[in-house]
Write a protein that holds these residues in place. Structure first.
Motif, PDB file in Angstrom:
ATOM      1  N   ALA A 286     -37.529  66.976  73.210  1.00  0.00           N
ATOM      2  CA  ALA A 286     -37.760  65.863  72.289  1.00  0.00           C
ATOM      3  C   ALA A 286     -37.647  66.342  70.849  1.00  0.00           C
ATOM      4  CB  ALA A 286     -39.136  65.259  72.534  1.00  0.00           C
ATOM      5  N   THR A 287     -37.158  65.451  69.995  1.00  0.00           N
ATOM      6  CA  THR A 287     -37.038  65.782  68.575  1.00  0.00           C
ATOM      7  C   THR A 287     -37.724  64.697  67.753  1.00  0.00           C
ATOM      8  OG1 THR A 287     -34.925  64.646  68.420  1.00  0.00           O
ATOM      9  CG2 THR A 287     -34.863  67.006  68.870  1.00  0.00           C
ATOM     10  N   SER A 288     -38.057  65.030  66.534  1.00  0.00           N
ATOM     11  CA  SER A 288     -38.709  64.083  65.645  1.00  0.00           C
ATOM     12  C   SER A 288     -38.481  64.514  64.205  1.00  0.00           C
ATOM     13  CB  SER A 288     -40.206  64.031  65.950  1.00  0.00           C
ATOM     14  OG  SER A 288     -40.868  63.205  65.034  1.00  0.00           O
ATOM     15  N   LYS A 289     -38.445  63.529  63.311  1.00  0.00           N
ATOM     16  CA  LYS A 289     -38.303  63.842  61.890  1.00  0.00           C
ATOM     17  C   LYS A 289     -39.633  64.270  61.286  1.00  0.00           C
ATOM     18  CE  LYS A 289     -34.339  60.886  61.164  1.00  0.00           C
ATOM     19  NZ  LYS A 289     -33.772  59.743  60.449  1.00  0.00           N
ATOM     20  N   SER A 290     -40.740  63.801  61.864  1.00  0.00           N
ATOM     21  CA  SER A 290     -42.054  64.188  61.334  1.00  0.00           C
ATOM     22  C   SER A 290     -42.459  65.547  61.900  1.00  0.00           C
ATOM     23  CB  SER A 290     -43.101  63.130  61.660  1.00  0.00           C
ATOM     24  OG  SER A 290     -43.213  62.962  63.047  1.00  0.00           O
ATOM     25  N   THR A 291     -43.200  66.295  61.095  1.00  0.00           N
ATOM     26  CA  THR A 291     -43.643  67.632  61.498  1.00  0.00           C
ATOM     27  C   THR A 291     -45.145  67.763  61.270  1.00  0.00           C
ATOM     28  OG1 THR A 291     -43.179  68.539  59.313  1.00  0.00           O
ATOM     29  CG2 THR A 291     -41.421  68.691  60.970  1.00  0.00           C
ATOM     30  N   ILE A 292     -45.710  68.797  61.867  1.00  0.00           N
ATOM     31  CA  ILE A 292     -47.129  69.079  61.707  1.00  0.00           C
ATOM     32  C   ILE A 292     -47.323  70.592  61.721  1.00  0.00           C
ATOM     33  CG2 ILE A 292     -47.619  69.010  64.177  1.00  0.00           C
ATOM     34  CD1 ILE A 292     -50.321  67.703  63.494  1.00  0.00           C
ATOM     35  N   GLU A 293     -48.293  71.053  60.929  1.00  0.00           N
ATOM     36  CA  GLU A 293     -48.625  72.471  60.946  1.00  0.00           C
ATOM     37  C   GLU A 293     -49.662  72.684  62.044  1.00  0.00           C
ATOM     38  OE1 GLU A 293     -50.493  75.933  58.122  1.00  0.00           O
ATOM     39  OE2 GLU A 293     -49.358  74.313  57.187  1.00  0.00           O
ATOM     40  N   TRP A 294     -49.344  73.540  62.994  1.00  0.00           N
ATOM     41  CA  TRP A 294     -50.203  73.769  64.150  1.00  0.00           C
ATOM     42  C   TRP A 294     -51.236  74.852  63.842  1.00  0.00           C
ATOM     43  CZ3 TRP A 294     -51.465  70.854  67.879  1.00  0.00           C
ATOM     44  CH2 TRP A 294     -52.013  71.344  69.061  1.00  0.00           C
ATOM     45  N   GLU A 295     -52.155  75.072  64.755  1.00  0.00           N
ATOM     46  CA  GLU A 295     -53.257  76.024  64.574  1.00  0.00           C
ATOM     47  C   GLU A 295     -52.783  77.456  64.332  1.00  0.00           C
ATOM     48  OE1 GLU A 295     -55.040  75.302  68.333  1.00  0.00           O
ATOM     49  OE2 GLU A 295     -55.893  73.395  67.706  1.00  0.00           O
ATOM     50  N   ASP A 296     -51.584  77.791  64.811  1.00  0.00           N
ATOM     51  CA  ASP A 296     -51.073  79.146  64.637  1.00  0.00           C
ATOM     52  C   ASP A 296     -50.382  79.349  63.289  1.00  0.00           C
ATOM     53  OD1 ASP A 296     -48.749  77.711  64.999  1.00  0.00           O
ATOM     54  OD2 ASP A 296     -48.071  78.827  66.763  1.00  0.00           O
ATOM     55  N   GLY A 297     -50.343  78.288  62.462  1.00  0.00           N
ATOM     56  CA  GLY A 297     -49.749  78.399  61.133  1.00  0.00           C
ATOM     57  C   GLY A 297     -48.284  78.006  61.084  1.00  0.00           C
ATOM     58  N   ASN A 298     -47.654  77.795  62.221  1.00  0.00           N
ATOM     59  CA  ASN A 298     -46.250  77.400  62.260  1.00  0.00           C
ATOM     60  C   ASN A 298     -46.123  75.878  62.180  1.00  0.00           C
ATOM     61  OD1 ASN A 298     -45.353  80.054  62.554  1.00  0.00           O
ATOM     62  ND2 ASN A 298     -45.603  79.973  64.767  1.00  0.00           N
ATOM     63  N   THR A 299     -44.956  75.414  61.742  1.00  0.00           N
ATOM     64  CA  THR A 299     -44.672  73.989  61.653  1.00  0.00           C
ATOM     65  C   THR A 299     -43.782  73.584  62.823  1.00  0.00           C
ATOM     66  OG1 THR A 299     -44.825  74.087  59.254  1.00  0.00           O
ATOM     67  CG2 THR A 299     -43.724  72.182  60.187  1.00  0.00           C
ATOM     68  N   TYR A 300     -44.183  72.510  63.527  1.00  0.00           N
ATOM     69  CA  TYR A 300     -43.459  72.031  64.701  1.00  0.00           C
ATOM     70  C   TYR A 300     -43.166  70.538  64.558  1.00  0.00           C
ATOM     71  CZ  TYR A 300     -45.237  76.338  66.775  1.00  0.00           C
ATOM     72  OH  TYR A 300     -45.542  77.657  67.035  1.00  0.00           O
ATOM     73  N   PRO A 301     -42.140  70.056  65.255  1.00  0.00           N
ATOM     74  CA  PRO A 301     -41.892  68.605  65.273  1.00  0.00           C
ATOM     75  C   PRO A 301     -43.075  67.889  65.924  1.00  0.00           C
ATOM     76  CG  PRO A 301     -40.036  69.801  66.223  1.00  0.00           C
ATOM     77  CD  PRO A 301     -41.126  70.778  66.005  1.00  0.00           C
ATOM     78  N   LEU A 302     -43.417  66.691  65.429  1.00  0.00           N
ATOM     79  CA  LEU A 302     -44.540  65.908  65.941  1.00  0.00           C
ATOM     80  C   LEU A 302     -44.018  64.637  66.600  1.00  0.00           C
ATOM     81  CD1 LEU A 302     -47.606  65.299  66.136  1.00  0.00           C
ATOM     82  CD2 LEU A 302     -47.369  64.154  63.921  1.00  0.00           C
ATOM     83  N   VAL A 303     -44.371  64.436  67.870  1.00  0.00           N
ATOM     84  CA  VAL A 303     -44.008  63.232  68.602  1.00  0.00           C
ATOM     85  C   VAL A 303     -45.309  62.511  68.949  1.00  0.00           C
ATOM     86  CG1 VAL A 303     -42.932  62.307  70.682  1.00  0.00           C
ATOM     87  CG2 VAL A 303     -41.935  64.301  69.547  1.00  0.00           C
ATOM     88  N   SER A 304     -45.429  61.257  68.513  1.00  0.00           N
ATOM     89  CA  SER A 304     -46.625  60.462  68.795  1.00  0.00           C
ATOM     90  C   SER A 304     -46.425  59.693  70.098  1.00  0.00           C
ATOM     91  CB  SER A 304     -46.884  59.476  67.666  1.00  0.00           C
ATOM     92  OG  SER A 304     -47.161  60.170  66.481  1.00  0.00           O
ATOM     93  N   VAL A 305     -47.442  59.715  70.949  1.00  0.00           N
ATOM     94  CA  VAL A 305     -47.401  58.991  72.222  1.00  0.00           C
ATOM     95  C   VAL A 305     -48.639  58.107  72.310  1.00  0.00           C
ATOM     96  CG1 VAL A 305     -46.020  60.686  73.464  1.00  0.00           C
ATOM     97  CG2 VAL A 305     -48.486  60.924  73.437  1.00  0.00           C
TER      98      VAL A 305
END
Length: 95
Positions: free
Chosen positions: A29-48
């Motif tokens: 899955a891909t998404s234009k929105s991103t989020i910074e995760w607990e490990d400090g990296n930024t990942y794509p965010l998919v809302s369900v």
């Protein structure tokens, strides 16, 4: 495996909008929105809307439907209980 025919498989954060819970898993899955995760990296965010954190089956809040009650309701609605009783009496009289 053939090269360049498979979709990109990468870490994605899924967020349950009903509970606010998030989880990081591998997905295509891909998404234009991103989020910074607990490990400090930024990942794509998919809302369900529903995940295992909010689905009634997994949370134990599932309502069980009385199937016998449904049959009785159907028979009552279409008078099948009276029809079947009348047909049974007709067969007894014929014998």
């Amino acid at each position: 495996m053939k090269k360049d025919i498979h979709p990109d498989y990468h870490p994605v954060v899924f967020k349950d909008t009903s509970t606010g819970d998030s989880f990081l898993i591998q997905s295509t899955a891909t998404s234009k929105s991103t989020i910074e995760w607990e490990d400090g990296n930024t990942y794509p965010l998919v809302s369900v809307e529903i995940s295992s954190k909010s689905h009634p089956y997994y949370t134990g809040k599932m309502k069980f439907v009385d199937s016998a009650g449904r049959v009785e309701k159907f028979q009552k609605k279409y008078n099948w209980d009276k029809r079947n009783a009348a047909e049974g009496e007709d067969k007894k009289e014929a014998e």
